[in-house]
Design an enzyme around this catalytic site. Structure first.
Site, PDB file in Angstrom:
ATOM      1  N   ASP A 184      -2.271   1.730  -4.489  1.00 37.10           N
ATOM      2  CA  ASP A 184      -3.505   2.077  -3.786  1.00 37.10           C
ATOM      3  C   ASP A 184      -4.626   1.126  -4.202  1.00 37.10           C
ATOM      4  O   ASP A 184      -4.489   0.319  -5.122  1.00 37.10           O
ATOM      5  CB  ASP A 184      -3.896   3.520  -4.080  1.00 37.10           C
ATOM      6  CG  ASP A 184      -2.909   4.517  -3.486  1.00 37.10           C
ATOM      7  OD1 ASP A 184      -2.370   4.226  -2.401  1.00 37.10           O
ATOM      8  OD2 ASP A 184      -2.679   5.566  -4.103  1.00 37.10           O
ATOM      9  N   HIS A 226       0.807  -1.220   0.000  1.00 39.02           N
ATOM     10  CA  HIS A 226       0.000   0.000   0.000  1.00 39.02           C
ATOM     11  C   HIS A 226       0.845   1.276   0.000  1.00 39.02           C
ATOM     12  O   HIS A 226       0.309   2.382  -0.094  1.00 39.02           O
ATOM     13  CB  HIS A 226      -0.948   0.005   1.206  1.00 39.02           C
ATOM     14  CG  HIS A 226      -2.258   0.667   0.940  1.00 39.02           C
ATOM     15  ND1 HIS A 226      -2.460   1.525  -0.121  1.00 39.02           N
ATOM     16  CD2 HIS A 226      -3.446   0.619   1.601  1.00 39.02           C
ATOM     17  CE1 HIS A 226      -3.699   1.973  -0.104  1.00 39.02           C
ATOM     18  NE2 HIS A 226      -4.322   1.439   0.930  1.00 39.02           N
TER      19      HIS A 226
END
Length: 452
Positions: free
Chosen positions: A428, A424
């Site tokens: 995204d 992450h």
């Protein structure tokens, strides 16, 4: 008699050390050019080191189970003639500074002239010892730093190596005992503010602790093998490095299943290869990576390194129960036949422990098949330094809604879950979710009319 130095070969760009598994030849043995002298292991693969020349083994500098830095002299081979000219190969290369290490054994603080030292990387006399007069190898220091072991604690560990040095086995045993005895931690860390000497008698009790657990609790203590320890370290490191997020989609792979069932016999007769689901899934992944190239990256500090080559690793279970990840290079340039040959060849060599170092290097994305074990989905851990890994689950027949020109119908379909774990920091939810959905789309749109 001329002498040739046999050095620890470089097995890959990211590999900095290797462990000696077995000396096939001993001091005094004759060797021929290209004859195997020893077997070594890295965190990637096991290999044989051949002799660069004809000669006789005069000296062995490191023993079995020792870990040696790349480029270090591990043996001396005596040859007939005025000057030895070793064969140019990636396994052996000469170093100009190595003789100095050998002749300076009486002048350097902590030399490595003998074959007895327990620590392979202890031949670095320039390594700092801080305020202590005790030597600690780079490998021991790395483990200590990783496990948050202070210098005072290191001073208390009894060493089994030459001149009382702390070996890799010593510090790993200490770490294991410390984890099983949390109450002893405050006593060991207290000397950090004072001096290590008063607390030295506290270290020995760590030894009988593990034996006590085994006897009283009726348990079996099993030491991890080398590969399992490496896998464990990599998995822990990955979770510490990357904030993992996992997304899931369910895909209809009925077309793929029916097509494979129809052509698998003919495919093997024509190409001599078994067609499995893996190359079909890999083809879909390669296409999706081309559509979303920012998944094919790695992180270097505050920069993103985008990889132009699509090199897909496939997690392969070994007979030992361990795992290895051979890599299919430029997978996006291969058709289904090419992918099948690569998948089958790498899998066979992996299970036979015959993979080359280059066959497990350079992966940019990894595919793992948890469906092989009957699992419908999983949350795989990212294979560093990659930023994403795909798990494919078991294919199961399920009732599903099918859209037709006559309206929606319920039919029996072959369904499968896909799980994508991604980093992450750079991937995204929009990118990760879109990429995963695209893989599913390619699978569902598989051309089941194609010929072989």
């Amino acid at each position: 008699m001329a002498q040739v130095e046999l050095i620890m070969p470089k097995m890959g760009e990211s590999i900095m050390e290797a462990t000696i598994l077995k000396w096939v030849k001993q001091v005094g043995d004759s060797v021929e050019e290209d004859e195997t002298i020893l077997e070594i292991a890295t965190d990637k693969v096991d290999s044989e080191v051949p002799s660069p020349v004809d000669g006789v083994i005069q000296e062995i500098r490191f023993q079995e189970d020792e870990t040696v830095e790349i480029g270090k002299v591990i043996a001396i081979i005596g040859t007939d003639g005025e000057e030895a000219t070793p064969k140019a190969s990636p396994s052996v290369k000469e170093t100009a500074e190595a003789p100095a290490e050998k002749t300076s054994s009486n002048g350097i603080d902590k030399p490595e002239p003998q074959p007895e030292p327990a620590m392979a990387s202890a031949d670095a006399p320039v390594e700092r010892t801080d305020s202590s007069n005790r030597f600690y190898s780079p490998l021991v220091r790395t483990i200590a730093e990783k496990e948050d072991i202070s210098m005072a604690e290191l001073e208390q560990i009894s060493g089994s190596g030459l001149q009382g040095r702390v070996t890799k086995k010593d510090i790993l045993a200490y770490v294991e005992n410390r984890k099983s005895q949390p109450s002893s931690a405050p006593e060991l860390k207290a000397p950090v503010q004072e001096t290590a000497a008063p607390k030295q008698p506290k270290a020995p009790p760590a030894q009988p602790a593990s034996a006590g657990v085994s006897a009283s609790d009726n348990v079996e203590i099993i030491e991890m093998d080398r590969m399992r320890r490496i896998i464990a370290d990599h998995m822990v490191n990955s979770k510490k490095t990357s904030p993992h997020v996992t997304s899931f989609v369910e895909v209809d792979v009925t077309k793929i299943v029916n097509w494979r069932n129809k052509v698998k016999k003919q495919f093997q007769e024509k190409h001599g290869e078994k067609i499995t689901f893996t190359p079909i899934f890999m083809e879909a992944v390669a296409k999706a990576i081309r559509d979303f190239p920012m998944v094919n990256v790695s992180v270097d500090g505050n920069t993103i390194v985008r990889k132009k080559n699509v090199n897909i690793g496939m997690a392969t279970a070994l007979p030992s129960g361990n795992l290895i990840v051979p890599v299919i290079k430029n997978a996006d340039h291969l058709n289904l036949m090419g992918l099948t040959r690569q998948v089958n060849g790498l899998a066979a060599r992996a299970r036979a422990n015959k993979l080359g170092a280059d066959e497990i290097q350079g992966g940019t994305f990894t595919l793992t098949n948890v469906g092989t074990f009957g699992n419908v989905m999983g949350t795989p851990i990212i294979n560093q330094p990659q930023v994403a890994i795909l798990a494919v689950g078991a294919i199961r027949k399920k009732p599903a809604v099918v859209e037709t020109e006559y309206g929606d119908l319920i039919a029996v379909r072959h369904m499968m879950f896909l799980s994508l774990s991604y980093d992450h920091r750079v991937v995204d939810g929009f990118l990760g979710g879109s990429f995963l959905r695209r893989i599913g789309d390619y699978m569902e749109q598989f051309d089941d009319t194609q010929t072989i």
